[in-house]
Design an enzyme around this catalytic site. Structure first.
Site, PDB file in Angstrom:
ATOM      1  N   ARG A  64      -2.132  64.517  26.642  1.00 57.75           N
ATOM      2  CA  ARG A  64      -3.206  65.650  26.867  1.00 57.75           C
ATOM      3  C   ARG A  64      -4.308  65.431  27.606  1.00 57.75           C
ATOM      4  O   ARG A  64      -5.133  64.530  27.071  1.00 57.75           O
ATOM      5  CB  ARG A  64      -3.520  66.482  25.495  1.00 57.75           C
ATOM      6  CG  ARG A  64      -2.523  66.978  24.777  1.00 57.75           C
ATOM      7  CD  ARG A  64      -2.908  67.413  23.469  1.00 57.75           C
ATOM      8  NE  ARG A  64      -3.063  66.184  22.583  1.00 57.75           N
ATOM      9  CZ  ARG A  64      -3.123  66.385  21.105  1.00 57.75           C
ATOM     10  NH1 ARG A  64      -3.009  67.487  20.536  1.00 57.75           N
ATOM     11  NH2 ARG A  64      -3.159  65.167  20.349  1.00 57.75           N
TER      12      ARG A  64
ATOM     13  N   ASP B 237      -7.902  66.233  29.770  1.00 56.80           N
ATOM     14  CA  ASP B 237      -9.186  67.058  29.473  1.00 56.80           C
ATOM     15  C   ASP B 237      -9.302  68.056  30.814  1.00 56.80           C
ATOM     16  O   ASP B 237      -8.624  67.976  31.712  1.00 56.80           O
ATOM     17  CB  ASP B 237     -10.415  66.322  29.330  1.00 56.80           C
ATOM     18  CG  ASP B 237     -10.498  65.676  27.978  1.00 56.80           C
ATOM     19  OD1 ASP B 237      -9.768  66.113  27.100  1.00 56.80           O
ATOM     20  OD2 ASP B 237     -10.955  64.617  27.951  1.00 56.80           O
TER      21      ASP B 237
ATOM     22  N   ARG C  12     -12.741  57.656  30.031  1.00 53.93           N
ATOM     23  CA  ARG C  12     -14.014  57.954  30.826  1.00 53.93           C
ATOM     24  C   ARG C  12     -15.323  57.281  29.947  1.00 53.93           C
ATOM     25  O   ARG C  12     -16.262  56.945  30.752  1.00 53.93           O
ATOM     26  CB  ARG C  12     -14.236  59.626  30.588  1.00 53.93           C
ATOM     27  CG  ARG C  12     -13.044  60.286  31.624  1.00 53.93           C
ATOM     28  CD  ARG C  12     -12.900  61.573  31.122  1.00 53.93           C
ATOM     29  NE  ARG C  12     -14.246  62.411  31.271  1.00 53.93           N
ATOM     30  CZ  ARG C  12     -14.649  63.465  30.929  1.00 53.93           C
ATOM     31  NH1 ARG C  12     -13.796  63.910  30.379  1.00 53.93           N
ATOM     32  NH2 ARG C  12     -15.806  64.055  31.012  1.00 53.93           N
TER      33      ARG C  12
END
Length: 264
Positions: free
Chosen positions: A49, A51, A196
């Protein structure tokens, strides 16, 4: 019948992968397209999944259907109804116990970072940007601390739903092509915002705020508050999901056409 698809998308105009009230996600777009083609409800499950603002060149999904169509027809049919920023690359019939997420043994993410004083215009939304000079050798030394089985709690978002923060990092390296830095991470799985958060901390090492050993200290202490802020979503790509050969899937590897003229 269970079918697997490889999907690529520009995540800039979406609210992430996962279906949400009000729509606007990649899952919404893909399911709507498949349902228009199949003329019946379709529910898809993805390998990873992503973002809001994160892209994919090698996302893998699966779904179940009673509709008897060729794999070519599923690709063409889905792409007919998908928005321009999403495309199905291939379709493959798979065994009933195949699962896009749990059958995968590794995922590969790539982060593209422009490192120069002025921001990019032509690649806005496709790359991250950092304006101060970065020391590649120090960042590479820091990235080596991430390899192996580690507890990545220091790089885990507070809302992460993963059962365990322990993952196996198979690859963590950084290359420079003129003004472009390319970060490659491959692991058994990733936590929410993990890549990230890693990029943000490696950038701080490259800027000289911390020595390379700081990354090992963060891993040991496991405190998210001590690591760098989450880096921008724009430069992140899910490029590959890996499965064992017995599933019979084509490669999900997706080529990135880079602003420096290289294909990775």
């Amino acid at each position: 019948m269970r079918i697997a698809l490889a999907v690529e998308y520009d995540g800039g105009g979406f609210r992430g992968w996962q279906k949400q009230p009000g729509g606007g996600t990649v899952q919404d777009a893909l399911q709507d397209a498949l349902q228009q083609f199949a003329m019946m409800p379709v529910q898809v499950v993805c390998a990873g999944r992503t973002d809001a603002g994160v892209h994919a060149t090698g996302q893998v999904v699966h779904f179940d259907t009673d509709l008897d169509r060729s794999m070519y027809a599923w690709v063409r049919g889905a792409n007919t109804f998908l928005p321009a920023a999403v495309a199905v690359r291939w379709a493959q019939a798979v065994a009933g116990d195949f699962h896009a997420r749990s059958s995968a043994y590794a995922r590969h993410y790539r982060y593209l970072l422009i490192n120069r004083p002025h921001r990019t215009g032509a690649w806005h939304g496709r790359v991250g940007w950092y304006h101060h000079p970065l020391n590649l050798a120090k960042m590479q030394a820091a990235a080596e601390k991430l390899l192996g089985e580690r507890d990545f709690s220091a790089f885990r978002a507070a809302e992460c739903q993963a059962k365990s923060p322990v993952k196996i990092m198979h690859r963590a390296d950084i290359r420079r092509f003129n003004d472009l830095l390319v970060f490659d991470f491959e692991a058994s799985a990733f936590l929410h915002h993990m890549v990230r958060n890693l990029v943000g901390s490696l950038v701080e090492v490259g800027q000289g705020k911390h020595p390379p050993e700081w990354i090992a200290e963060l891993l040991a202490r496991g405190d998210r508050r001590l690591a760098a802020p989450t880096f921008a979503a724009a430069g992140l790509y899910l490029t590959t999901v890996r499965y064992l050969p017995h599933w019979g899937l084509p490669s999900s590897d997706g080529t990135l056409f880079l602003p420096c003229g290289l294909n990775l």
